[in-house]
Design a protein around this motif. Structure first.
Motif, PDB file in Angstrom:
ATOM      1  N   ALA A   1       0.862  -1.181   0.000  1.00 41.84           N
ATOM      2  CA  ALA A   1       0.000   0.000   0.000  1.00 41.84           C
ATOM      3  C   ALA A   1       0.896   1.228   0.000  1.00 41.84           C
ATOM      4  CB  ALA A   1      -0.928  -0.001   1.207  1.00 41.84           C
ATOM      5  N   HIS A   2       0.525   2.207  -0.790  1.00 38.79           N
ATOM      6  CA  HIS A   2       1.322   3.405  -0.955  1.00 38.79           C
ATOM      7  C   HIS A   2       0.436   4.624  -0.707  1.00 38.79           C
ATOM      8  CE1 HIS A   2       4.622   1.208  -3.100  1.00 38.79           C
ATOM      9  NE2 HIS A   2       3.613   0.364  -3.287  1.00 38.79           N
ATOM     10  N   ILE A   3       1.018   5.652  -0.131  1.00 44.32           N
ATOM     11  CA  ILE A   3       0.269   6.869   0.150  1.00 44.32           C
ATOM     12  C   ILE A   3       0.974   8.036  -0.532  1.00 44.32           C
ATOM     13  CG2 ILE A   3       1.466   7.374   2.333  1.00 44.32           C
ATOM     14  CD1 ILE A   3      -1.302   8.325   3.380  1.00 44.32           C
ATOM     15  N   MET A   4       0.193   8.895  -1.145  1.00 47.70           N
ATOM     16  CA  MET A   4       0.687  10.090  -1.816  1.00 47.70           C
ATOM     17  C   MET A   4       0.118  11.322  -1.125  1.00 47.70           C
ATOM     18  SD  MET A   4       2.421   8.856  -4.452  1.00 47.70           S
ATOM     19  CE  MET A   4       2.523   7.340  -5.399  1.00 47.70           C
ATOM     20  N   ALA A   5       0.963  12.283  -0.859  1.00 48.08           N
ATOM     21  CA  ALA A   5       0.529  13.543  -0.254  1.00 48.08           C
ATOM     22  C   ALA A   5       1.382  14.662  -0.836  1.00 48.08           C
ATOM     23  CB  ALA A   5       0.666  13.492   1.267  1.00 48.08           C
ATOM     24  N   LEU A   6       0.824  15.869  -0.882  1.00 44.31           N
ATOM     25  CA  LEU A   6       1.575  17.018  -1.382  1.00 44.31           C
ATOM     26  C   LEU A   6       2.639  17.417  -0.369  1.00 44.31           C
ATOM     27  CD1 LEU A   6      -1.237  19.314  -2.877  1.00 44.31           C
ATOM     28  CD2 LEU A   6       0.457  17.978  -4.131  1.00 44.31           C
ATOM     29  N   ARG A   7       3.823  17.647  -0.838  1.00 43.69           N
ATOM     30  CA  ARG A   7       4.877  18.172   0.033  1.00 43.69           C
ATOM     31  C   ARG A   7       4.585  19.638   0.315  1.00 43.69           C
ATOM     32  NH1 ARG A   7       9.453  14.914  -0.066  1.00 43.69           N
ATOM     33  NH2 ARG A   7       9.513  13.366  -1.749  1.00 43.69           N
ATOM     34  N   ASN A   8       4.960  20.080   1.540  1.00 38.12           N
ATOM     35  CA  ASN A   8       4.861  21.516   1.779  1.00 38.12           C
ATOM     36  C   ASN A   8       6.014  22.210   1.054  1.00 38.12           C
ATOM     37  OD1 ASN A   8       7.222  21.716   3.471  1.00 38.12           O
ATOM     38  ND2 ASN A   8       6.016  20.838   5.137  1.00 38.12           N
ATOM     39  N   TRP A   9       5.910  23.524   0.963  1.00 34.40           N
ATOM     40  CA  TRP A   9       6.840  24.267   0.108  1.00 34.40           C
ATOM     41  C   TRP A   9       8.285  24.132   0.569  1.00 34.40           C
ATOM     42  CZ3 TRP A   9       9.669  28.530   1.847  1.00 34.40           C
ATOM     43  CH2 TRP A   9       9.343  29.010   3.119  1.00 34.40           C
ATOM     44  N   ARG A  10       8.491  24.019   1.888  1.00 36.59           N
ATOM     45  CA  ARG A  10       9.866  23.860   2.387  1.00 36.59           C
ATOM     46  C   ARG A  10      10.447  22.517   1.956  1.00 36.59           C
ATOM     47  NH1 ARG A  10      11.734  27.434   6.230  1.00 36.59           N
ATOM     48  NH2 ARG A  10      10.202  28.888   7.095  1.00 36.59           N
ATOM     49  N   GLU A  11       9.623  21.460   2.040  1.00 37.75           N
ATOM     50  CA  GLU A  11      10.114  20.144   1.623  1.00 37.75           C
ATOM     51  C   GLU A  11      10.544  20.152   0.155  1.00 37.75           C
ATOM     52  OE1 GLU A  11       7.992  16.494   2.882  1.00 37.75           O
ATOM     53  OE2 GLU A  11       6.545  17.925   3.672  1.00 37.75           O
ATOM     54  N   ARG A  12       9.732  20.774  -0.681  1.00 39.75           N
ATOM     55  CA  ARG A  12      10.055  20.796  -2.114  1.00 39.75           C
ATOM     56  C   ARG A  12      11.375  21.526  -2.364  1.00 39.75           C
ATOM     57  NH1 ARG A  12       4.581  22.937  -4.803  1.00 39.75           N
ATOM     58  NH2 ARG A  12       5.911  22.974  -6.659  1.00 39.75           N
ATOM     59  N   ILE A  13      11.582  22.611  -1.636  1.00 39.46           N
ATOM     60  CA  ILE A  13      12.844  23.333  -1.796  1.00 39.46           C
ATOM     61  C   ILE A  13      14.000  22.507  -1.250  1.00 39.46           C
ATOM     62  CG2 ILE A  13      14.110  25.384  -1.064  1.00 39.46           C
ATOM     63  CD1 ILE A  13      11.441  26.890  -1.103  1.00 39.46           C
ATOM     64  N   ASP A  14      13.759  21.857  -0.108  1.00 40.94           N
ATOM     65  CA  ASP A  14      14.828  21.048   0.496  1.00 40.94           C
ATOM     66  C   ASP A  14      15.207  19.871  -0.398  1.00 40.94           C
ATOM     67  OD1 ASP A  14      14.968  22.722   2.652  1.00 40.94           O
ATOM     68  OD2 ASP A  14      13.635  21.533   3.920  1.00 40.94           O
ATOM     69  N   CYS A  15      14.242  19.354  -1.170  1.00 41.59           N
ATOM     70  CA  CYS A  15      14.576  18.275  -2.108  1.00 41.59           C
ATOM     71  C   CYS A  15      15.635  18.742  -3.106  1.00 41.59           C
ATOM     72  CB  CYS A  15      13.326  17.821  -2.857  1.00 41.59           C
ATOM     73  SG  CYS A  15      12.214  16.802  -1.882  1.00 41.59           S
ATOM     74  N   PHE A  16      15.479  19.949  -3.598  1.00 41.80           N
ATOM     75  CA  PHE A  16      16.486  20.508  -4.498  1.00 41.80           C
ATOM     76  C   PHE A  16      17.814  20.708  -3.783  1.00 41.80           C
ATOM     77  CE2 PHE A  16      12.950  22.267  -7.281  1.00 41.80           C
ATOM     78  CZ  PHE A  16      13.276  21.474  -8.362  1.00 41.80           C
ATOM     79  N   LEU A  17      17.741  21.209  -2.562  1.00 37.42           N
ATOM     80  CA  LEU A  17      18.982  21.504  -1.842  1.00 37.42           C
ATOM     81  C   LEU A  17      19.750  20.223  -1.539  1.00 37.42           C
ATOM     82  CD1 LEU A  17      17.764  24.283   0.622  1.00 37.42           C
ATOM     83  CD2 LEU A  17      18.985  24.552  -1.549  1.00 37.42           C
ATOM     84  N   LYS A  18      19.054  19.144  -1.196  1.00 40.79           N
ATOM     85  CA  LYS A  18      19.737  17.888  -0.923  1.00 40.79           C
ATOM     86  C   LYS A  18      20.447  17.349  -2.158  1.00 40.79           C
ATOM     87  CE  LYS A  18      16.711  16.467   2.867  1.00 40.79           C
ATOM     88  NZ  LYS A  18      15.721  15.477   3.342  1.00 40.79           N
ATOM     89  N   GLN A  19      19.920  17.714  -3.334  1.00 45.17           N
ATOM     90  CA  GLN A  19      20.561  17.299  -4.583  1.00 45.17           C
ATOM     91  C   GLN A  19      21.540  18.357  -5.093  1.00 45.17           C
ATOM     92  OE1 GLN A  19      17.397  15.971  -7.397  1.00 45.17           O
ATOM     93  NE2 GLN A  19      16.090  16.266  -5.627  1.00 45.17           N
ATOM     94  N   GLU A  20      21.727  19.426  -4.309  1.00 47.93           N
ATOM     95  CA  GLU A  20      22.624  20.529  -4.663  1.00 47.93           C
ATOM     96  C   GLU A  20      22.185  21.230  -5.944  1.00 47.93           C
ATOM     97  OE1 GLU A  20      26.590  19.061  -4.803  1.00 47.93           O
ATOM     98  OE2 GLU A  20      26.696  18.652  -2.655  1.00 47.93           O
ATOM     99  N   HIS A  21      20.882  21.288  -6.155  1.00 45.33           N
ATOM    100  CA  HIS A  21      20.312  22.031  -7.271  1.00 45.33           C
ATOM    101  C   HIS A  21      19.829  23.376  -6.742  1.00 45.33           C
ATOM    102  CE1 HIS A  21      19.405  17.984  -9.472  1.00 45.33           C
ATOM    103  NE2 HIS A  21      20.678  18.333  -9.544  1.00 45.33           N
ATOM    104  N   PHE A  22      20.784  24.274  -6.508  1.00 51.29           N
ATOM    105  CA  PHE A  22      20.462  25.536  -5.860  1.00 51.29           C
ATOM    106  C   PHE A  22      19.679  26.462  -6.787  1.00 51.29           C
ATOM    107  CE2 PHE A  22      24.159  23.909  -3.619  1.00 51.29           C
ATOM    108  CZ  PHE A  22      23.808  24.094  -2.296  1.00 51.29           C
ATOM    109  N   VAL A  23      19.998  26.473  -8.064  1.00 49.43           N
ATOM    110  CA  VAL A  23      19.293  27.366  -8.988  1.00 49.43           C
ATOM    111  C   VAL A  23      17.812  26.995  -9.059  1.00 49.43           C
ATOM    112  CG1 VAL A  23      19.159  28.162 -11.370  1.00 49.43           C
ATOM    113  CG2 VAL A  23      21.390  27.770 -10.318  1.00 49.43           C
ATOM    114  N   GLU A  24      17.514  25.705  -9.148  1.00 47.03           N
ATOM    115  CA  GLU A  24      16.123  25.277  -9.191  1.00 47.03           C
ATOM    116  C   GLU A  24      15.422  25.579  -7.868  1.00 47.03           C
ATOM    117  OE1 GLU A  24      18.639  23.590 -10.215  1.00 47.03           O
ATOM    118  OE2 GLU A  24      18.299  23.145 -12.334  1.00 47.03           O
TER     119      GLU A  24
END
Length: 1393
Positions: A466-489
């Motif tokens: 079973a899998h659950i999908m939920a919208l990330r809050n805006w900080r999480e979405r930004i942190d996803c980029f930061l963890k990948q070192e995609h600072f421009v995005e």
């Protein structure tokens, strides 16, 4: 359920997984690093979970961050694999595009490990079966294939709370096919594959109801759902019907009443969705109607269950694939400060939206909104919030779509989920499969019970997870980029959140200012992280270019976002201080400021930044960039002394002017400095360099801006300084001497310099300035003063050219011509200038002086001169354009012709001038008459200049004067060229262009042609008809034009005379060929001329032999043959081998052509009588004899072939005709095509039927009635025609179609007599044909033959060949001999069916 049990369940489940057996992997081949101690399964399962996110047990977005390509976020999720080389992506230069938003990872995809492990464990240990359905509310309920319902908690442990049902009930009811939980999470409804429904108490797991009679037996429950009313539910079975379930409790007894809402017999419903309001909208007015949406295979219905059953809306689908799955989903959406439900539905690839509103009158109004078009078929549709939908397509790709913008935000692959499909229930396999094929086809992709949405979360049920999908809050979405070192995005996404343009944003609260402040703080944090990361990742060793590229990808982004956030203080303090540690970073940072300064986004720099910027640009030689920056910066941020020094040393004049103007309000010093640069060069008379020209132009533009009130190079002068600056500039220009004047300096040096640099542009600057002088006394005084100085400086000054002086007076004439002019100029100055320009003794610059004076007159200067004196001076100076200007003003148009004729540069324009003046309206008859008379006087000169254009002019305007004009031309050569142009054929001539003495002109031209161009004489005679034949013959004989004489004699009818001329011409050319024998071996010209002469005389004989008798023909051909033989004898004596061969070839050609008109015996007798062959051996004439025999053989073969083809075509036609009329007919059907009854209606009477060759069958009586009704009565029984085929409108035509349809006419008519003795044959379907007759009209038969034989007749090929040879004037034999024509004697192929 404890962690240990989860672990054991998962381990036991993993042992049951049917994994593929794989070969061992070579670590070296795949570059797999070695691990000292591999992890155990227990260690992996015992890893600590993130306490802040109870459902984030495994976040797939965080997996394998090394290989995530952020650029793929528009089309796939961040969890997708890498689509490019990360090193290359880092090398790629980044640009800031504020319109391109990086959405990032929008959904948090989490595997529910606890529930997944227990599902697998339950299936393995207690035989609970595979999962079939799921629903979520306060708890998560999962149905299984063995009839159990497993209820799990939504806490961190996801413990199993209840196991509802037993395997016994599972065997009786079948698999759980549908689940539903009410709004307070107290009841659970379970629908089963065999049609039963159970209700459970979720508090204690007690079975409350078992419903077996809610719908007809033998159908599976596809959907069962609670409404907002806890006593009301709806269900949908595999028969396509929908039922309402009303729960009652009376006297402690629970019951359920069922009511059919929609019958499957009217259209099968395969999806239902009641409108359920969220907790904060329980009191919404729309809830009192208890709306229910139903999706059938053809349409959408919205009905109200309360207060009474009512259909509010029906909406049919557009055409789609019948296998696509209908989808429904309700959502309350804020619209204009109110929330109203929106129904999203689809079937295929288009999602429609319906807004439902309750009107004040109590009715429900449904509004169709913009639809969403996708490129895939949708199998699942869910709202995750009021602006965002989550879709699953038929390829199990999950797409997150922003509804307002219709933009796909993210795409995930759900293949690993292994969705559970409800195909077995839609096919009702548990009850015998008694469903329609349409519903079974839809069920192939139905996964309604595998998807459940609640509270901003969507759960997907897989076969083992079973899998659950939920919208990330805006900080999480930004942190996803930061963890990948995609600072421009990350910065791009943060800025879109800051500006409110980001999609699917959650977790941001408060008023807009507070939200922006929160996001701004986050962006500043990212900027500092980005700067630190950039400095840390900077390559320590390598080329400077690599380091520069590294910082060029980052630093412009930092500058851009700091300026967007209006935090330049942080940019120039903390960030700049941090970048000072690296000299390359400092250089790149300073250079990146240029684009923002030039774009006026950065207008003020701190002093230390400005100082570093100036030093860096100066040391790097970037002077142009420095100048662009200085003119856009606030002057208060500049060190004026340092900037002026650098600008003057490096010739940055724009920056210097800007600093003087803005920093010191000094508008004069820049002009002094620029004039000091270009002045010495101009004064010395040296050629100016490109730099001097640029500087002079810059000075003129600067003066123009100052006088117009505009700042240089940008902006405007402050309003309180405009008048002051203008006066200062005028005072500067009219100074008598410069500040550092010498003894030999001229008066007014600045005006001198500017006039010498570019007189026209300086005067243009003054002209634009004078346009603004209105009611300004001081300005008008300056204007008059400037004009006086200009006259004083330029008039009587040999340093200025006539063009420059003329430019001055042109400028003055324009100013004086203005209605509000206040200038005063002495008229004597204009006279002085006129004498200067019209000096006849000065031949230099003639065209320039004339052009200057013409411009002066055109702008109104003529009022300043005495016109008579001006005309006299212009005539003496040969200023023909000036004369034309004055003549036109006086309407002396005839004298303008002399101006054109005397001007060598414009002489060709006289033709257009005369034509236009005589053609165009606006001129009086007297004026046109004078021009006409003048043109006639000058016509000889016109013809001498251009005979062709003179001829055109004569045809259009002087046709009646042609005799006078011709008589004035005394040069015969000139007359010949003029007449050639005059008599040349033309198109679209006016009626007045007809020449009155055309015959005389043609005869005159004929005489001239004989003298000057005899090679064109024959063409002239053939195209012209305006001459007398006798006169033409006399002229051609007089001048010895033999070909033309022969042509004229042939036209006259004197065939022998024309033949004699051509024969004599041939003999003359043959004498040239035979004159020197072998000496002409390589001279082909004489042979070519001889061949041409022979061809011409042969063509002459062909043309005329048709109308001559045999004796007259021999009188033509035999002398010609004698001439050719005599030439052969002469060449033979000279032993010229090559010439002899050519003559033999020509003689053979002559014999072949003769054979068409002269009999072969006569030809042979003539040859034998010739002394060349009469006494020789047979071998000498062998070639001639064999050539004639070949011709005979060819003609004999042609005759035999033609006869054979004719016989074959005749036999073929007759054979096909016989086969067509004797062929049996097979009717297409056993009924009459008119009455539509069987052909045999009564067995006791005889009746006739008619069968046509097209296969249609009719009763004779029906056909008679129909033809009689149409007005066509056949004269006898053989004229029947098929009623259906002969009608152009499907059987409603009569005799009118007779000529169109030959095929429909019967070739054979059959009369059938029905008697008792034939009943057996009729019963067996056999038709008895008694008599067969042949239609006497053979036209239809021939039409059939032609339709069968698709190729042309071979006889018609030969006929066409014969007719074409007749039209060409030469027989086929001559063509075959002369042109190498070869007839292929093989017959063409037969194209038969």
């Amino acid at each position: 359920m404890s962690q240990s049990s989860d672990t054991s369940s998962l381990m036991s489940a993993s042992s049951q997984l049917n994994l593929l057996e794989v070969d061992s992997i070579d670590d070296k081949e795949f570059d797999i690093p070695q691990v000292d101690t591999p992890p155990t399964l227990e260690s992996i399962l015992s890893e600590l979970e993130d306490e802040e996110e109870p459902f984030v047990l495994e976040d797939t977005c965080m997996v394998n961050t090394e290989n995530i390509d952020a650029h793929s976020c528009d089309t796939s999720s961040l969890a997708s694999s890498d689509s490019g080389d990360p090193a290359f992506l880092r090398r790629k230069k980044r640009t800031v595009d504020l319109n391109a938003t990086a959405h990032g990872s929008v959904l948090r995809h989490t595997l529910l490990k606890g529930i997944s492990a227990q599902i697998v464990s339950a299936a393995d240990k207690v035989d609970a079966g595979l999962p079939t359905a799921i629903t979520v509310s306060g708890v998560i309920a999962v149905g299984t294939s063995h009839g159990l319902a497993l209820v799990f908690g939504k806490d961190t442990n996801q413990a199993l709370r209840l196991c509802l049902g037993t395997r016994t009930t599972g065997c009786e009811f079948g698999a759980v096919s549908a689940l539903s939980i009410n709004h307070d999470c107290s009841r659970l409804l379970c629908g089963f594959a065999k049609g039963q429904i159970t209700m459970w108490d979720l508090a204690n797991g007690k079975l409350l109801r078992t419903i077996t009679d809610a719908h007809p037996p033998g159908t599976a429950i596809l959907h069962v759902k609670f409404t907002d009313d806890p006593t009301l539910a709806v269900c949908n079975d595999s028969g396509g019907s929908v039922y309402e379930l009303a729960f009652r409790r009376v006297m402690g007894m629970r019951s359920c009443d069922s009511r059919c809402l929609f019958s499957g017999s009217k259209g099968e419903v395969c999806c239902i969705d009641p409108l359920r309001a969220p907790p904060d909208l329980r009191d919404h007015p729309i809830t009192q109607y208890s709306l229910l949406a139903m999706a059938s295979l053809t349409k959408i219905l919205v009905i109200g269950l309360k207060p009474s059953l009512k259909v509010w809306m029906t909406f049919p689908y557009s055409k789609s694939d019948p296998s696509t799955v209908p989808q429904l989903s309700w959502q309350f959406v804020p619209v204009q400060k109110a929330s109203n439900p929106v129904l999203a539905f689809c079937k295929g690839d288009t999602v429609h939206f319906l807004l439902v509103k309750k009107e004040e009158s109590g009715t429900i109004h449904v509004i169709k909104q913009r639809q969403l078009q996708l490129s895939c078929d949708i199998i699942s549709l869910s709202w995750i919030n009021s602006r965002t939908l989550v879709l699953v397509d038929s390829h199990e790709k999950l797409q997150v779509v922003d509804r307002p913008s219709q933009e796909v935000l993210e795409t995930l692959d759900l293949e690993q989920v292994q969705l559970v499909y409800s195909s077995r229930h839609f096919k009702s396999l548990a009850t015998g499969g008694n469903v329609s094929q349409a519903l079974a086809l839809v069920g192939e992709k139905a996964c309604y019970q595998s998807v459940s949405a609640y509270g901003g979360q969507i759960i997907y049920l897989g076969t083992k997870s079973a899998h659950i999908m939920a919208l990330r809050n805006w900080r999480e979405r930004i942190d996803c980029f930061l963890k990948q070192e995609h600072f421009v995005e990350a910065l791009s996404l943060a800025w879109s959140v800051h500006e409110g343009s980001a999609k699917a944003v959650v977790g941001l609260f408060g008023d807009p200012l507070k939200r922006k402040a929160v996001v701004s703080d986050k962006m500043l944090e990212i900027l500092f992280q980005f700067a630190e990361h950039t400095l840390k990742k900077c390559p320590e060793q390598g080329k400077i270019q690599v380091m520069e590229q590294h910082f060029q990808e980052v630093l412009p982004v930092l500058v851009d976002y700091c300026l967007l956030l209006q935090r330049s203080d942080l940019l120039f303090s903390q960030l700049y201080t941090r970048l000072l540690e690296n000299t390359v970073a400092k250089s790149v940072f300073l250079e990146s400021l240029e684009s923002y300064i030039v774009a006026d986004r950065l207008g003020h720099l701190p002093p230390h930044i400005m100082r570093d910027l100036l030093d860096h640009y100066h040391s790097s030689g970037m002077m142009d960039s420095l100048e662009r920056c200085v003119v856009h910066l606030d002057v208060t941020s500049l060190d004026i002394h340092q900037v002026v020094k650098v600008c003057w040393e490096n010739q940055l004049y724009d920056a210097m002017i800007y600093v003087f103007n803005r920093g010191m309000n000094d508008y004069i010093t820049p002009m002094e400095k620029l004039l000091a640069v270009i002045g010495p060069t101009i004064k010395a008379g040296r050629t100016m360099t490109d730099e001097d020209v640029v500087m002079g132009n810059k000075l003129l533009v600067y003066i123009s801006c100052c006088l117009a009130g505009r700042a240089y190079p940008l902006g405007d002068i402050p309003e309180d300084l405009v008048v002051q600056v203008k006066n200062q500039v005028f005072e500067f220009l009219i100074r008598l001497h410069s500040a550092e004047s010498s003894e030999d300096e001229q008066l007014f040096p600045f005006i001198h310099t500017l006039l010498h640099f570019d007189t026209r542009e300086f005067l243009n600057v003054l002209a634009m300035t004078f346009e603004d002088f209105k009611n300004d006394k001081q300005a008008l005084e300056y204007q008059q003063r400037i004009v006086d100085i200009l006259l004083q400086v330029m008039v009587d000054n040999p340093d200025f050219t006539p063009s420059q002086v003329g430019g001055l007076f042109t400028f003055l004439a324009r100013q004086l011509a203005k209605p509000d002019n206040t200038l005063f100029v002495n008229r004597k100055l204009f006279d002085q200038v006129l004498e200067f320009l019209c000096c006849p003794d000065d031949d230099s610059r003639h065209a320039e002086r004339q052009q200057v004076l013409l411009e002066l007159l055109q702008v109104g200067g003529v009022v300043q001169f005495n016109e008579e004196r001006l005309l006299t001076l212009a005539e003496k100076a040969e200023f023909f354009q000036i004369c034309e200007f004055l003549y036109e003003k006086k309407h002396l148009y005839d004298r303008i012709i002399d101006c054109y004729l005397n001007d060598p540069l414009r002489k060709g324009g006289v033709f257009s001038y005369i034509h236009n003046l005589l053609s165009m309206p606006g001129y009086s008859p007297e004026e046109k008459l004078r021009v006409r008379h003048k043109a006639l006087l000058c016509f000889t000169e016109l013809v001498t200049f251009d005979p062709c254009r003179s001829a055109d002019l004569l045809l259009f305007h002087f046709a009646e004067d042609v005799q006078q004009i011709i008589s004035g031309l005394h040069d015969d050569q000139l007359l010949f060229h003029f007449l050639s142009s005059l008599l040349e054929p033309r198109e679209a001539l006016p009626p007045e262009a007809l020449l009155p003495v055309e015959q005389q002109l043609h005869e005159l031209q004929l005489d001239l042609l004989c003298r000057f161009a005899p090679q064109h004489l024959l063409i002239f005679l053939q195209t012209s008809q305006h001459y007398t034949l006798e006169h033409a013959i006399q002229l051609t004989e007089k001048y010895g034009c033999s070909e033309a004489s022969a042509y004229l004699l042939e036209i006259k009818g004197d065939v022998q005379g024309a033949f004699g001329v051509l024969l004599e011409l041939l003999r003359a050319k043959l004498r040239v060929v035979c004159a020197e024998g072998e000496e002409l071996l390589h001279d082909e010209a004489a042979l070519i001329n001889g061949r041409k002469a022979l061809n011409d005389i042969i063509e002459f004989c062909h043309r005329n032999c048709q109308k001559l008798d045999q004796q007259q023909r021999e009188m033509l051909w035999f002398p010609l043959l004698d001439t050719m033989m005599a030439s052969q004898k002469q060449v033979k004596e000279l032993r010229a081998t090559h010439t002899s061969e050519v003559l033999k070839e020509l003689t053979m050609k002559l014999l072949n052509c003769m054979s068409s008109f002269i009999s072969l015996p006569a030809i042979i007798q003539q040859i034998l009588q010739d002394p060349v062959y009469g006494k020789g051996k047979l071998a000498e004439i062998q070639g001639l004899i064999l050539g004639m025999l070949d011709t005979f053989t060819y003609e004999q073969t042609l005759l035999e072939t033609t006869t054979s083809l004719l016989n074959h075509d005749l036999h073929w036609s007759l054979a096909h005709l016989r086969a067509a009329v004797t062929k049996g007919l097979h009717p297409r059907q056993d009924v009459c095509n008119i009455c539509l009854q069987q052909y045999k209606r009564r067995q006791d009477s005889a009746e006739e039927i008619i069968v046509f060759s097209c296969g249609h069958l009719y009763h004779l009586q029906c056909l008679q009635q129909k033809d009689g009704a149409d007005g066509f009565v056949p004269q006898h029984k053989h004229q029947w025609r098929c009623y259906k085929c002969s009608s152009s409108h499907g059987g409603r035509g009569g005799a009118s179609s007779e000529a169109k349809r030959g095929r429909s006419t019967s070739l054979a008519q059959t009369c059938v007599t029905s008697m008792h003795h034939d009943s057996a044959a009729v019963a067996h379907g056999r038709k008895v044909f008694v008599e067969t007759t042949l239609d006497p009209q053979q036209e239809q038969s021939w039409d059939q033959i032609r339709s069968l034989y698709r190729g042309p007749s071979r006889l018609s090929i030969l006929s066409e060949l014969y007719h074409s040879s007749d039209r060409s004037g030469a027989p086929a034999a001559a063509q075959a001999a002369g042109d190498g024509f070869q007839l292929k004697l093989s017959p063409p192929p037969l194209l038969e069916e």
